[in-house]
Design a protein around this motif. Structure first.
Motif, PDB file in Angstrom:
ATOM      1  N   MET A   1       0.850  -1.174   0.000  1.00 28.27           N
ATOM      2  CA  MET A   1       0.000   0.000   0.000  1.00 28.27           C
ATOM      3  C   MET A   1       0.900   1.242   0.000  1.00 28.27           C
ATOM      4  SD  MET A   1      -2.587   1.452   2.946  1.00 28.27           S
ATOM      5  CE  MET A   1      -3.693   0.102   2.866  1.00 28.27           C
ATOM      6  N   SER A   2       0.597   2.131  -0.905  1.00 28.76           N
ATOM      7  CA  SER A   2       1.383   3.361  -0.981  1.00 28.76           C
ATOM      8  C   SER A   2       0.896   4.362   0.068  1.00 28.76           C
ATOM      9  CB  SER A   2       1.257   3.976  -2.378  1.00 28.76           C
ATOM     10  OG  SER A   2      -0.036   4.507  -2.558  1.00 28.76           O
ATOM     11  N   ALA A   3       1.690   5.388   0.260  1.00 29.07           N
ATOM     12  CA  ALA A   3       1.296   6.450   1.196  1.00 29.07           C
ATOM     13  C   ALA A   3       0.004   7.105   0.724  1.00 29.07           C
ATOM     14  CB  ALA A   3       2.411   7.478   1.315  1.00 29.07           C
ATOM     15  N   ALA A   4      -0.112   7.323  -0.573  1.00 29.98           N
ATOM     16  CA  ALA A   4      -1.322   7.959  -1.114  1.00 29.98           C
ATOM     17  C   ALA A   4      -2.563   7.111  -0.824  1.00 29.98           C
ATOM     18  CB  ALA A   4      -1.178   8.194  -2.615  1.00 29.98           C
ATOM     19  N   ASP A   5      -2.437   5.794  -0.969  1.00 30.23           N
ATOM     20  CA  ASP A   5      -3.564   4.904  -0.669  1.00 30.23           C
ATOM     21  C   ASP A   5      -3.973   5.022   0.797  1.00 30.23           C
ATOM     22  OD1 ASP A   5      -3.610   3.945  -3.275  1.00 30.23           O
ATOM     23  OD2 ASP A   5      -2.315   2.236  -2.803  1.00 30.23           O
ATOM     24  N   PHE A   6      -2.972   5.038   1.669  1.00 30.32           N
ATOM     25  CA  PHE A   6      -3.248   5.182   3.096  1.00 30.32           C
ATOM     26  C   PHE A   6      -3.973   6.494   3.375  1.00 30.32           C
ATOM     27  CE2 PHE A   6      -1.939   6.906   7.224  1.00 30.32           C
ATOM     28  CZ  PHE A   6      -2.486   5.950   8.061  1.00 30.32           C
ATOM     29  N   TYR A   7      -3.491   7.578   2.770  1.00 29.02           N
ATOM     30  CA  TYR A   7      -4.111   8.889   2.980  1.00 29.02           C
ATOM     31  C   TYR A   7      -5.549   8.909   2.472  1.00 29.02           C
ATOM     32  CZ  TYR A   7       0.692  10.473   3.847  1.00 29.02           C
ATOM     33  OH  TYR A   7       1.960  10.633   4.329  1.00 29.02           O
ATOM     34  N   HIS A   8      -5.794   8.269   1.328  1.00 31.92           N
ATOM     35  CA  HIS A   8      -7.159   8.199   0.804  1.00 31.92           C
ATOM     36  C   HIS A   8      -8.070   7.420   1.766  1.00 31.92           C
ATOM     37  CE1 HIS A   8      -6.813  10.194  -3.019  1.00 31.92           C
ATOM     38  NE2 HIS A   8      -5.781   9.456  -3.371  1.00 31.92           N
ATOM     39  N   GLN A   9      -7.539   6.358   2.336  1.00 30.43           N
ATOM     40  CA  GLN A   9      -8.319   5.578   3.305  1.00 30.43           C
ATOM     41  C   GLN A   9      -8.658   6.413   4.532  1.00 30.43           C
ATOM     42  OE1 GLN A   9      -6.127   2.026   4.165  1.00 30.43           O
ATOM     43  NE2 GLN A   9      -6.874   0.957   2.343  1.00 30.43           N
ATOM     44  N   GLN A  10      -7.702   7.190   4.996  1.00 28.80           N
ATOM     45  CA  GLN A  10      -7.942   8.041   6.159  1.00 28.80           C
ATOM     46  C   GLN A  10      -8.996   9.105   5.848  1.00 28.80           C
ATOM     47  OE1 GLN A  10      -6.740   7.385   9.236  1.00 28.80           O
ATOM     48  NE2 GLN A  10      -5.975   5.575   8.197  1.00 28.80           N
ATOM     49  N   ALA A  11      -8.935   9.665   4.650  1.00 28.98           N
ATOM     50  CA  ALA A  11      -9.929  10.662   4.249  1.00 28.98           C
ATOM     51  C   ALA A  11     -11.320  10.040   4.225  1.00 28.98           C
ATOM     52  CB  ALA A  11      -9.584  11.239   2.876  1.00 28.98           C
ATOM     53  N   ALA A  12     -11.412   8.833   3.694  1.00 24.61           N
ATOM     54  CA  ALA A  12     -12.710   8.145   3.646  1.00 24.61           C
ATOM     55  C   ALA A  12     -13.226   7.874   5.056  1.00 24.61           C
ATOM     56  CB  ALA A  12     -12.576   6.841   2.868  1.00 24.61           C
ATOM     57  N   ALA A  13     -12.334   7.469   5.952  1.00 20.81           N
ATOM     58  CA  ALA A  13     -12.734   7.203   7.337  1.00 20.81           C
ATOM     59  C   ALA A  13     -13.244   8.481   8.006  1.00 20.81           C
ATOM     60  CB  ALA A  13     -11.571   6.619   8.129  1.00 20.81           C
ATOM     61  N   GLU A  14     -12.590   9.597   7.728  1.00 16.99           N
ATOM     62  CA  GLU A  14     -13.035  10.875   8.300  1.00 16.99           C
ATOM     63  C   GLU A  14     -14.405  11.277   7.751  1.00 16.99           C
ATOM     64  OE1 GLU A  14     -11.944  12.667  10.765  1.00 16.99           O
ATOM     65  OE2 GLU A  14     -10.105  11.559  11.109  1.00 16.99           O
ATOM     66  N   ARG A  15     -14.644  11.009   6.485  1.00 18.25           N
ATOM     67  CA  ARG A  15     -15.959  11.331   5.902  1.00 18.25           C
ATOM     68  C   ARG A  15     -17.063  10.476   6.519  1.00 18.25           C
ATOM     69  NH1 ARG A  15     -12.650  12.224   1.470  1.00 18.25           N
ATOM     70  NH2 ARG A  15     -12.690  14.416   0.906  1.00 18.25           N
ATOM     71  N   ILE A  16     -16.758   9.212   6.760  1.00 19.68           N
ATOM     72  CA  ILE A  16     -17.735   8.327   7.416  1.00 19.68           C
ATOM     73  C   ILE A  16     -18.013   8.832   8.825  1.00 19.68           C
ATOM     74  CG2 ILE A  16     -18.063   6.009   8.360  1.00 19.68           C
ATOM     75  CD1 ILE A  16     -16.532   4.990   5.836  1.00 19.68           C
ATOM     76  N   ALA A  17     -16.945   9.209   9.531  1.00 21.18           N
ATOM     77  CA  ALA A  17     -17.119   9.740  10.890  1.00 21.18           C
ATOM     78  C   ALA A  17     -17.950  11.017  10.865  1.00 21.18           C
ATOM     79  CB  ALA A  17     -15.758   9.999  11.532  1.00 21.18           C
ATOM     80  N   ALA A  18     -17.746  11.849   9.854  1.00 14.53           N
ATOM     81  CA  ALA A  18     -18.518  13.095   9.740  1.00 14.53           C
ATOM     82  C   ALA A  18     -20.000  12.797   9.519  1.00 14.53           C
ATOM     83  CB  ALA A  18     -17.976  13.948   8.593  1.00 14.53           C
ATOM     84  N   GLN A  19     -20.289  11.799   8.702  1.00 14.51           N
ATOM     85  CA  GLN A  19     -21.685  11.445   8.440  1.00 14.51           C
ATOM     86  C   GLN A  19     -22.386  10.925   9.689  1.00 14.51           C
ATOM     87  OE1 GLN A  19     -21.438   8.604   5.249  1.00 14.51           O
ATOM     88  NE2 GLN A  19     -21.167  10.182   3.675  1.00 14.51           N
ATOM     89  N   LYS A  20     -21.646  10.248  10.537  1.00 19.88           N
ATOM     90  CA  LYS A  20     -22.225   9.673  11.756  1.00 19.88           C
ATOM     91  C   LYS A  20     -22.329  10.677  12.895  1.00 19.88           C
ATOM     92  CE  LYS A  20     -20.590   5.013  10.813  1.00 19.88           C
ATOM     93  NZ  LYS A  20     -19.720   3.921  11.245  1.00 19.88           N
ATOM     94  N   GLU A  21     -21.617  11.781  12.774  1.00 19.31           N
ATOM     95  CA  GLU A  21     -21.531  12.755  13.863  1.00 19.31           C
ATOM     96  C   GLU A  21     -22.806  13.593  13.956  1.00 19.31           C
ATOM     97  OE1 GLU A  21     -20.554  14.125  17.044  1.00 19.31           O
ATOM     98  OE2 GLU A  21     -18.851  13.079  16.172  1.00 19.31           O
TER      99      GLU A  21
END
Length: 64
Positions: A1-21
């Motif tokens: 997994m590249s750094a960019a892939d990891f960063y994209h995953q983190q962004a997606a996780a933050e968006r999911i957290a935002a939707q649940k907040e």
């Protein structure tokens, strides 16, 4: 997994957290965090692209 892939995953996780907040300020915090992760992903992708170009250039010079 590249750094960019990891960063994209983190962004997606933050968006999911935002939707649940439920709290608006916390939701905005998650959304801002997702934007920052996306910026880091774009930067990492550009670095990976430049690295590939530089490596190809080195290989071409080595053959010449």
């Amino acid at each position: 997994m590249s750094a960019a892939d990891f960063y994209h995953q983190q962004a997606a996780a933050e968006r999911i957290a935002a939707q649940k907040e439920n709290l608006p300020q916390r939701r905005q915090q998650h959304e801002r965090s997702a934007e920052r992760w996306d910026e880091m992903a774009r930067s990492a992708e550009e670095t990976e692209r430049r690295t590939a170009v530089n490596e190809a250039s080195r290989q071409a010079r080595a053959v010449s």
